[in-house]
Design a protein around this motif. Structure first.
Motif, PDB file in Angstrom:
ATOM      1  N   LEU A 392     -49.451 -81.949  51.885  1.00 44.49           N
ATOM      2  CA  LEU A 392     -50.475 -81.915  52.927  1.00 44.49           C
ATOM      3  C   LEU A 392     -50.805 -80.455  53.193  1.00 44.49           C
ATOM      4  O   LEU A 392     -49.913 -79.611  53.258  1.00 44.49           O
ATOM      5  N   HIS A 393     -52.074 -80.157  53.335  1.00 43.22           N
ATOM      6  CA  HIS A 393     -52.505 -78.759  53.467  1.00 43.22           C
ATOM      7  C   HIS A 393     -53.593 -78.670  54.520  1.00 43.22           C
ATOM      8  O   HIS A 393     -54.306 -79.642  54.793  1.00 43.22           O
ATOM      9  N   LEU A 394     -53.742 -77.506  55.096  1.00 45.08           N
ATOM     10  CA  LEU A 394     -54.769 -77.317  56.114  1.00 45.08           C
ATOM     11  C   LEU A 394     -55.027 -75.830  56.327  1.00 45.08           C
ATOM     12  O   LEU A 394     -54.145 -74.992  56.141  1.00 45.08           O
ATOM     13  N   TRP A 395     -56.219 -75.529  56.729  1.00 49.17           N
ATOM     14  CA  TRP A 395     -56.716 -74.179  56.979  1.00 49.17           C
ATOM     15  C   TRP A 395     -56.815 -73.950  58.491  1.00 49.17           C
ATOM     16  O   TRP A 395     -56.608 -74.868  59.290  1.00 49.17           O
ATOM     17  N   PRO A 396     -57.193 -72.772  58.965  1.00 54.04           N
ATOM     18  CA  PRO A 396     -57.387 -72.545  60.403  1.00 54.04           C
ATOM     19  C   PRO A 396     -58.528 -73.404  60.930  1.00 54.04           C
ATOM     20  O   PRO A 396     -59.614 -73.427  60.339  1.00 54.04           O
ATOM     21  N   ARG A 397     -58.297 -74.071  62.038  1.00 52.09           N
ATOM     22  CA  ARG A 397     -59.331 -74.934  62.608  1.00 52.09           C
ATOM     23  C   ARG A 397     -59.867 -74.417  63.931  1.00 52.09           C
ATOM     24  O   ARG A 397     -60.774 -75.021  64.504  1.00 52.09           O
ATOM     25  N   ASN A 398     -59.330 -73.347  64.435  1.00 55.74           N
ATOM     26  CA  ASN A 398     -59.817 -72.803  65.690  1.00 55.74           C
ATOM     27  C   ASN A 398     -61.257 -72.328  65.520  1.00 55.74           C
ATOM     28  O   ASN A 398     -61.587 -71.620  64.568  1.00 55.74           O
ATOM     29  N   ARG A 399     -62.112 -72.698  66.446  1.00 55.40           N
ATOM     30  CA  ARG A 399     -63.545 -72.413  66.318  1.00 55.40           C
ATOM     31  C   ARG A 399     -63.879 -70.939  66.534  1.00 55.40           C
ATOM     32  O   ARG A 399     -65.012 -70.516  66.260  1.00 55.40           O
ATOM     33  N   ASN A 400     -62.936 -70.148  67.010  1.00 49.34           N
ATOM     34  CA  ASN A 400     -63.180 -68.716  67.187  1.00 49.34           C
ATOM     35  C   ASN A 400     -62.930 -67.915  65.916  1.00 49.34           C
ATOM     36  O   ASN A 400     -63.186 -66.711  65.894  1.00 49.34           O
ATOM     37  N   VAL A 401     -62.431 -68.549  64.867  1.00 48.97           N
ATOM     38  CA  VAL A 401     -62.177 -67.857  63.604  1.00 48.97           C
ATOM     39  C   VAL A 401     -63.505 -67.472  62.956  1.00 48.97           C
ATOM     40  O   VAL A 401     -64.471 -68.248  62.959  1.00 48.97           O
TER      41      VAL A 401
END
Length: 618
Positions: A392-401
């Motif tokens: 399972l993988h994931l990237w940054p999801r914060n909208r301020n990125v």
């Protein structure tokens, strides 16, 4: 009518015949757009002497862009005696006749070993992350443990990445005679050789693992996967690696609550660059098992460090001459206690904003000082009925990125780490998504919290991602033999780390340029009070309340002198500056790490660590 184009890499001696291609043409079901990339070629290494393999690959696509991944075929003149077959529920392979095998989507599947003209053909279809199913063929040693895996010898892999299709699809694949079906690319709109990746780095590291002397094999490897490396053994391992290779330097970047060293391992060629020089160049960072009861990440880190340090291949030395690789074992106390948290029971992966733990402070200090271009945070997860995927993988999801950092992070996560895992025979999917019938239906994890490392990395302009592999068995073979289970766990995290390394090798200049540009964009955005500040929401979900967003950003935050004294260490580690004024200090948003400032001080943020007053003018 579906078209058939012979694959340019097909070996005419083993690729099959025109009858097979004609049958694919004639199969043009109106509901099926077939996308097949099957590359078949003979290979000369196997588990046992005399093994000859033929491999193939198909990239399969299901409705709503649910990526179905990788049909492999392997032929052996003598079935490898040490190979273990493992499988779960995947599409059925049914033998139509002596010259044709068909794969029908969505039906139960068991081992498909067929004797066709005296040659054993093992076919498997393993579905994408959304289906979470896999069948593997493995035996012997890989990177010191498996010489043959997934129907091909170590170092022989198919490097084609998936190409996503939006049309409805079903799957039909064929095989003829002693080989897999003719290599074809059908209906994808791309050329046969498109979207390929150079696998020289992977092959070089695999060879280094094979050649590793016993003294540089990890205790885990020596046990065949039966036992994990202990923390004292890891300290000795890295000390031995440091002494045996000029490419390696081991330093301490802090100590835990219980006094254990927080080791940073740096690798370069001919020797690792000093921190200040490396920070101005290319750096790849790996955080190895910040949760103490998730051992596979730190095992993968030890093997990756060893393979990079000992390889004699020019591909590796060139890579390390241009990129410094750094690894940190982030929770030794939890490692020793076999607990998720540190010695104080704190989850370090929820501490990257407040920085209350020595482990969290050490990781952020390394990020600040070494300025990595990419970061991969290696973890494990507990599988369940709808959550059963190798990686399972994931990237940054914060909208301020920053948008470019977000895009590159998603590319590394999907197109490199996950693609590498799939190319090695594993499934890969999005962290936090429960999946049924190939479609996600519930998000249970993977939100935007800044205090989680993958989000923090994005907010400080690092291309970051999370990797998770399943801690418990995903099939009967893993349930029956802990060595099979543990090797899959380590190999999956190694594959993800290798994919991230490949991302740097192929995009070094882009990463350097875009991470630097993101810092400039964030500074300018803060100075102009542009953009939007988000206190909630994530990349695929807008905030649902006006209190969770600020469309007219502040220029900074006023804090008292007492508050500054409380948070000044955290601000330094976050690389944020505060200027003195008559009321105390002002922390401006006109800084490279702009996105952190409101999340530290604003009362609208759930996890703020100090009180600050937003300022309209600074």
């Amino acid at each position: 009518m579906l078209g058939v184009v012979p694959h340019e890499r097909a070996d005419p001696l083993v690729a099959g015949d025109a009858e097979v291609a004609q049958r694919v043409r004639q199969s043009g079901d109106a509901t099926a757009d077939l996308a097949v990339r099957a590359g078949a070629r003979a290979v000369g290494r196997g588990c046992d002497d005399g093994c000859v393999g033929i491999r193939g690959r198909a990239v399969l696509h299901e409705p709503a862009e649910a990526e179905r991944d990788v049909l492999h075929g392997a032929a052996h003149r003598e079935p490898p005696t040490r190979c273990a077959l493992s499988h779960t529920s995947v599409p059925e392979v049914r033998e139509r006749d002596q010259s044709r095998l068909a794969v029908d989507a969505g039906r139960p599947y068991t081992t498909a070993t067929h004797d066709v003209s005296g040659v054993f053909i093992n076919l498997r279809l393993h579905e994408s992350h959304r289906a979470g199913n896999v069948r593997k063929i493995s035996c012997g040693r890989r990177r010191g443990r498996q010489a043959w895996r997934n129907g091909r010898p170590l170092g022989e892999r198919n490097t084609l990445r998936t190409t996503r299709l939006t049309s409805r699809s079903k799957v039909l694949a064929t095989a003829a005679g002693a080989a897999l079906a003719a290599s074809v690319l059908v209906g994808s709109g791309t050329t046969a050789g498109a979207d390929q990746r150079d696998d020289a780095l992977e092959k070089a590291l695999a060879a280094a693992a094979d050649d590793a002397p016993p003294a540089l094999q990890t205790p885990f490897e020596k046990s065949g996967g039966a036992t994990w490396t202990t923390h004292p053994q890891s300290v000795q391992f890295y000390r031995q690696l440091d002494q045996s290779s000029e490419r390696v330097a081991v330093s301490n970047v802090g100590r835990t609550t219980q006094g254990r060293p927080l080791q940073l391992v740096s690798i370069g060629s001919p020797a690792p660059k000093a921190q200040t020089e490396a920070a101005d160049g290319s750096v790849a960072m790996f955080v190895c098992s910040v949760h103490g009861n998730e051992p596979s990440g730190r095992e993968a880190c030890m093997e990756l460090a060893r393979d990079l340090a000992t390889s004699t291949d020019a591909t590796v030395t060139r890579f390390l001459a241009r990129t410094t690789v750094i690894l940190i074992n982030a929770n030794p106390d939890g490692w020793v206690a076999n607990t998720r948290g540190n010695a104080d029971g704190v989850d370090v992966n929820r501490d990257y904003l407040e920085l209350a733990t020595p482990e969290g402070r050490a990781v952020t200090k390394v990020i600040r000082d070494w300025n990595p271009d990419i970061l991969n945070d290696l973890h494990e997860y507990g599988p369940s009925e709808y959550y059963r995927t190798d990686l399972l993988h994931l990237w940054p999801r914060n909208r301020n990125v920053d948008d470019q950092i977000h895009g590159l992070s998603q590319e590394m996560s999907e197109d490199y780490a996950a693609a590498q895992a799939r190319s090695e025979g594993y499934t890969a999917g999005i962290y936090g998504h429960y999946v049924k019938d190939g479609e996600p239906f519930l998000q249970v994890a993977g939100d935007e919290q800044v205090r989680i490392l993958r989000n923090y990395a994005g907010l400080v302009n690092v291309v970051g991602m999370l990797s998770e592999t399943a801690t418990r068995p995903l099939n009967d073979e893993e349930a029956a033999d802990v060595r099979v289970l543990n090797n899959r766990r380590v190999d999956t995290n190694y594959a993800s780390a290798l994919g991230s390394t490949q991302m740097v090798a192929e995009n070094r200049e882009t990463l350097a340029r875009e991470t630097a540009a993101a810092a400039e964009r964030q500074t300018e955005l803060g100075a102009s009070q542009g953009g939007v500040v988000y206190f909630a929401g994530q990349d695929d979900m807008l905030p649902t309340s006006s209190s969770e967003v600020e469309p007219e950003p502040m220029c900074g935050y006023q804090i008292t002198e007492a508050t500054f004294q409380e948070v000044k260490q955290a601000l330094r580690l976050h690389d944020l500056k505060a200027t003195r004024n008559a009321s105390g200090r002002v922390v401006s948003l006109a800084q490279p790490n702009r996105g952190l400032v409101p999340l530290i001080f604003d009362e609208r943020h759930e996890f703020r660590i100090a009180e600050g007053t937003p300022l309209e003018t600074c």
